[in-house]
Design a protein around this motif. Structure first.
Motif, PDB file in Angstrom:
ATOM      1  N   ASN A  22     -71.865 -30.644  27.332  1.00  0.00           N
ATOM      2  CA  ASN A  22     -71.391 -29.937  28.375  1.00  0.00           C
ATOM      3  C   ASN A  22     -69.910 -29.781  28.534  1.00  0.00           C
ATOM      4  OD1 ASN A  22     -73.370 -30.020  30.113  1.00  0.00           O
ATOM      5  ND2 ASN A  22     -72.896 -32.447  29.976  1.00  0.00           N
ATOM      6  N   PHE A  23     -69.040 -29.859  27.429  1.00  0.00           N
ATOM      7  CA  PHE A  23     -67.574 -29.350  27.079  1.00  0.00           C
ATOM      8  C   PHE A  23     -67.422 -28.343  26.475  1.00  0.00           C
ATOM      9  CE2 PHE A  23     -67.271 -34.141  25.593  1.00  0.00           C
ATOM     10  CZ  PHE A  23     -66.558 -34.316  26.790  1.00  0.00           C
ATOM     11  N   GLY A  24     -68.461 -26.938  26.294  1.00  0.00           N
ATOM     12  CA  GLY A  24     -68.174 -25.851  26.228  1.00  0.00           C
ATOM     13  C   GLY A  24     -67.610 -25.786  25.351  1.00  0.00           C
ATOM     14  N   ASN A  25     -67.177 -26.466  24.065  1.00  0.00           N
ATOM     15  CA  ASN A  25     -66.868 -26.017  22.904  1.00  0.00           C
ATOM     16  C   ASN A  25     -68.326 -26.227  21.752  1.00  0.00           C
ATOM     17  OD1 ASN A  25     -65.883 -27.446  19.901  1.00  0.00           O
ATOM     18  ND2 ASN A  25     -64.145 -26.921  20.922  1.00  0.00           N
ATOM     19  N   GLU A  26     -67.950 -24.366  21.429  1.00  0.00           N
ATOM     20  CA  GLU A  26     -68.978 -23.833  20.741  1.00  0.00           C
ATOM     21  C   GLU A  26     -69.691 -25.160  19.595  1.00  0.00           C
ATOM     22  OE1 GLU A  26     -69.723 -20.281  17.536  1.00  0.00           O
ATOM     23  OE2 GLU A  26     -68.339 -20.358  19.085  1.00  0.00           O
TER      24      GLU A  26
ATOM     25  N   VAL B  72     -77.171 -40.673  24.566  1.00  0.00           N
ATOM     26  CA  VAL B  72     -75.643 -39.792  25.477  1.00  0.00           C
ATOM     27  C   VAL B  72     -75.012 -38.754  25.192  1.00  0.00           C
ATOM     28  CG1 VAL B  72     -73.469 -40.595  25.533  1.00  0.00           C
ATOM     29  CG2 VAL B  72     -75.334 -42.290  26.168  1.00  0.00           C
ATOM     30  N   LEU B  73     -74.844 -39.143  23.200  1.00  0.00           N
ATOM     31  CA  LEU B  73     -73.931 -37.566  23.058  1.00  0.00           C
ATOM     32  C   LEU B  73     -74.790 -36.364  23.033  1.00  0.00           C
ATOM     33  CD1 LEU B  73     -72.834 -39.186  19.622  1.00  0.00           C
ATOM     34  CD2 LEU B  73     -70.885 -38.516  21.949  1.00  0.00           C
ATOM     35  N   PRO B  74     -76.300 -36.006  22.787  1.00  0.00           N
ATOM     36  CA  PRO B  74     -76.964 -35.031  22.955  1.00  0.00           C
ATOM     37  C   PRO B  74     -76.808 -34.290  23.997  1.00  0.00           C
ATOM     38  CG  PRO B  74     -77.988 -36.424  21.262  1.00  0.00           C
ATOM     39  CD  PRO B  74     -77.420 -37.144  22.288  1.00  0.00           C
ATOM     40  N   LEU B  75     -76.214 -35.018  25.416  1.00  0.00           N
ATOM     41  CA  LEU B  75     -76.383 -34.529  26.911  1.00  0.00           C
ATOM     42  C   LEU B  75     -74.976 -34.847  27.108  1.00  0.00           C
ATOM     43  CD1 LEU B  75     -78.988 -36.943  28.930  1.00  0.00           C
ATOM     44  CD2 LEU B  75     -78.900 -34.531  28.528  1.00  0.00           C
ATOM     45  N   VAL B  76     -73.390 -35.061  26.483  1.00  0.00           N
ATOM     46  CA  VAL B  76     -72.794 -34.783  26.763  1.00  0.00           C
ATOM     47  C   VAL B  76     -71.995 -33.867  26.205  1.00  0.00           C
ATOM     48  CG1 VAL B  76     -70.780 -36.425  26.915  1.00  0.00           C
ATOM     49  CG2 VAL B  76     -72.527 -37.463  27.314  1.00  0.00           C
ATOM     50  N   LEU B  77     -71.893 -33.978  25.189  1.00  0.00           N
ATOM     51  CA  LEU B  77     -70.962 -32.683  23.826  1.00  0.00           C
ATOM     52  C   LEU B  77     -71.618 -31.447  24.276  1.00  0.00           C
ATOM     53  CD1 LEU B  77     -71.434 -34.564  20.174  1.00  0.00           C
ATOM     54  CD2 LEU B  77     -69.728 -34.535  22.035  1.00  0.00           C
TER      55      LEU B  77
ATOM     56  N   LEU C 130     -69.207 -28.485  19.673  1.00  0.00           N
ATOM     57  CA  LEU C 130     -69.123 -29.519  19.895  1.00  0.00           C
ATOM     58  C   LEU C 130     -70.851 -29.332  20.120  1.00  0.00           C
ATOM     59  CD1 LEU C 130     -66.827 -30.861  22.330  1.00  0.00           C
ATOM     60  CD2 LEU C 130     -67.458 -31.747  19.071  1.00  0.00           C
ATOM     61  N   THR C 131     -71.574 -28.340  20.642  1.00  0.00           N
ATOM     62  CA  THR C 131     -72.566 -27.604  20.679  1.00  0.00           C
ATOM     63  C   THR C 131     -73.122 -27.675  19.915  1.00  0.00           C
ATOM     64  OG1 THR C 131     -72.273 -26.194  22.729  1.00  0.00           O
ATOM     65  CG2 THR C 131     -73.993 -25.574  21.793  1.00  0.00           C
ATOM     66  N   TRP C 132     -72.710 -27.761  17.934  1.00  0.00           N
ATOM     67  CA  TRP C 132     -73.404 -26.727  17.144  1.00  0.00           C
ATOM     68  C   TRP C 132     -73.770 -28.567  17.031  1.00  0.00           C
ATOM     69  CZ3 TRP C 132     -72.465 -29.115  12.541  1.00  0.00           C
ATOM     70  CH2 TRP C 132     -73.186 -28.939  11.416  1.00  0.00           C
ATOM     71  N   LEU C 133     -72.522 -29.364  17.056  1.00  0.00           N
ATOM     72  CA  LEU C 133     -73.213 -30.710  16.234  1.00  0.00           C
ATOM     73  C   LEU C 133     -74.079 -31.482  17.567  1.00  0.00           C
ATOM     74  CD1 LEU C 133     -71.673 -33.048  14.859  1.00  0.00           C
ATOM     75  CD2 LEU C 133     -70.340 -33.554  16.470  1.00  0.00           C
ATOM     76  N   ALA C 134     -73.759 -31.352  18.811  1.00  0.00           N
ATOM     77  CA  ALA C 134     -75.202 -32.011  19.588  1.00  0.00           C
ATOM     78  C   ALA C 134     -76.653 -30.904  19.101  1.00  0.00           C
ATOM     79  CB  ALA C 134     -74.890 -31.241  20.919  1.00  0.00           C
ATOM     80  N   GLN C 135     -77.010 -30.264  18.949  1.00  0.00           N
ATOM     81  CA  GLN C 135     -78.434 -29.911  17.864  1.00  0.00           C
ATOM     82  C   GLN C 135     -78.356 -30.475  16.775  1.00  0.00           C
ATOM     83  OE1 GLN C 135     -77.060 -25.670  17.728  1.00  0.00           O
ATOM     84  NE2 GLN C 135     -77.829 -25.678  20.288  1.00  0.00           N
ATOM     85  N   ARG C 136     -77.590 -30.993  16.033  1.00  0.00           N
ATOM     86  CA  ARG C 136     -77.777 -31.877  14.483  1.00  0.00           C
ATOM     87  C   ARG C 136     -78.428 -33.147  15.158  1.00  0.00           C
ATOM     88  NH1 ARG C 136     -76.964 -26.181  14.620  1.00  0.00           N
ATOM     89  NH2 ARG C 136     -77.056 -25.111  13.119  1.00  0.00           N
ATOM     90  N   LEU C 137     -77.920 -33.487  16.013  1.00  0.00           N
ATOM     91  CA  LEU C 137     -78.567 -35.140  16.660  1.00  0.00           C
ATOM     92  C   LEU C 137     -79.827 -35.574  16.607  1.00  0.00           C
ATOM     93  CD1 LEU C 137     -75.140 -35.961  18.619  1.00  0.00           C
ATOM     94  CD2 LEU C 137     -75.598 -36.210  16.465  1.00  0.00           C
TER      95      LEU C 137
END
Length: 256
Positions: A196-200, A189-194, A202-209
């Protein structure tokens, strides 16, 4: 009368044998295996039939792509198998007699982790291979069986790291529902959703999951990630979750 102390190695071997027997005598193990097989082989068969009936076929592709693609959804059945190997004991109170049988908590933790992770990994590789065969047979003669050695190591790593994460969280949370939700959040869920918010950030956080690392190794469509970063991410999460699970088992009452 002299009492000979049993070596740690022998205790570990006996504990692994007990964990192996326990795992395969529980109905849930077979249900999870059946679910994984139906998902992975079913998706591969459907994809092969669609490729064979395509009006514009593209021959020469590797059938091993089915192993990677089907492992992405199919992994959750085997991750559930790994985590319930822990949480079911807490739900039934079986953790108490388990630790009475193997009172050395380090040995107990290691034996349960080794058996559950190895079984989930081997089953994942076997089901991925079965999915490849199903895709190859149904899509004949469009696909080839070349490239297996490039795909299977990544598949094995994803199943091994994912099951280690699930098992470690099981020891930490000691609750099946909570652990399942946590695994789905981290792996899907989080790697797919984060992003999509377009926040740099959150994208960085998703890449660490761990789910992002697994997705890159299996399908390779995760912007900003590399093979090295994916492997490091998965291994760090697996080691961290196992460490936390080991610490809680050592320092907290087992039946709470």
């Amino acid at each position: 009368m002299t009492v000979r102390e049993v070596s740690v190695g022998r205790v570990f071997a006996r504990a692994c044998a007990a964990e192996w027997t326990r795992l395969w005598t529980v109905k849930a193990t077979w249900w999870f295996l059946a679910a994984g097989a139906a998902t992975m082989v079913g998706i591969a068969t459907i994809a092969g039939l669609e490729a064979a009936s395509s009006p514009d076929p593209t021959p020469g592709k590797s059938a091993w792509a089915a192993a990677a693609v089907t492992a992405l959804p199919g992994q959750f059945a085997l991750l559930a198998l790994a985590l319930t190997a822990v949480t079911s004991d807490y739900a039934t109170g079986g953790i108490v007699p388990s630790l009475q049988w193997t009172p050395r908590r380090g040995v107990f933790f290691l034996s349960r982790a080794v058996v559950a992770v190895v079984v989930a990994t081997v089953l994942g590789v076997l089901l991925s291979s079965a999915a490849t065969v199903a895709s190859f047979v149904t899509a004949q003669p469009l696909l080839s069986l070349a490239g297996g050695l490039d795909v299977l190591p990544d598949v094995a790593l994803v199943f091994a790291a994912g099951s280690a994460i699930a098992l470690g969280l099981g020891f930490v949370l000691r609750n099946t529902a909570g652990t399942l939700v946590s695994v789905f959040l981290l792996m899907l869920v989080l790697p797919l959703v984060l992003p999509n918010f377009g926040n740099e950030w959150l994208t960085w956080l998703a890449q660490r999951l761990p789910g992002s690392g697994a997705a890159f190794l299996l399908v390779g469509q995760v912007p900003g990630m590399t093979w090295t970063s994916s492997v490091v991410t998965l291994l760090c999460w697996a080691a961290g979750c196992l460490l936390l699970g080991r610490l809680r088992l050592s320092h907290d009452d087992a039946n709470r």
